[in-house]
Motif scaffolding. Structure first.
Motif: not given
Length: 77
Positions: A11-12, A15, A19, A47, A51
């Motif tokens: 998931h990370r 993300r 980004e 950011r 995350i």
């Protein structure tokens, strides 16, 4: 800037990839070339911190390039 990461969470990782793609393009699976102005570097770091909140064991490295020269290497968070 060249940015690379080693993140265990799918998931990370997704993300962070999204980004980074907003700042540049993917060179390899976990390596990106980012077009970022020095003034925007803290925005990007914020950011990334959002995350990666709560995760200490993953690494995100950045290499700053000036022209065709490497000027520094650092952990982004």
């Amino acid at each position: 800037m060249i940015a690379a990461y080693d993140i265990s969470s799918d998931h990370r990782r997704g993300r962070l990839a999204a980004e980074f793609q907003g700042w540049g393009y993917r060179l390899q699976e976990s390596v990106f070339q980012l077009r970022i102005e020095p003034a925007d570097l803290e925005v990007l770091r914020g950011r990334i911190r959002d995350i990666m909140a709560g995760i200490k064991q993953n690494g995100i490295l950045g290499w700053l390039l000036r022209g065709s020269w490497l000027t520094s290497s650092e952990y982004l968070v």
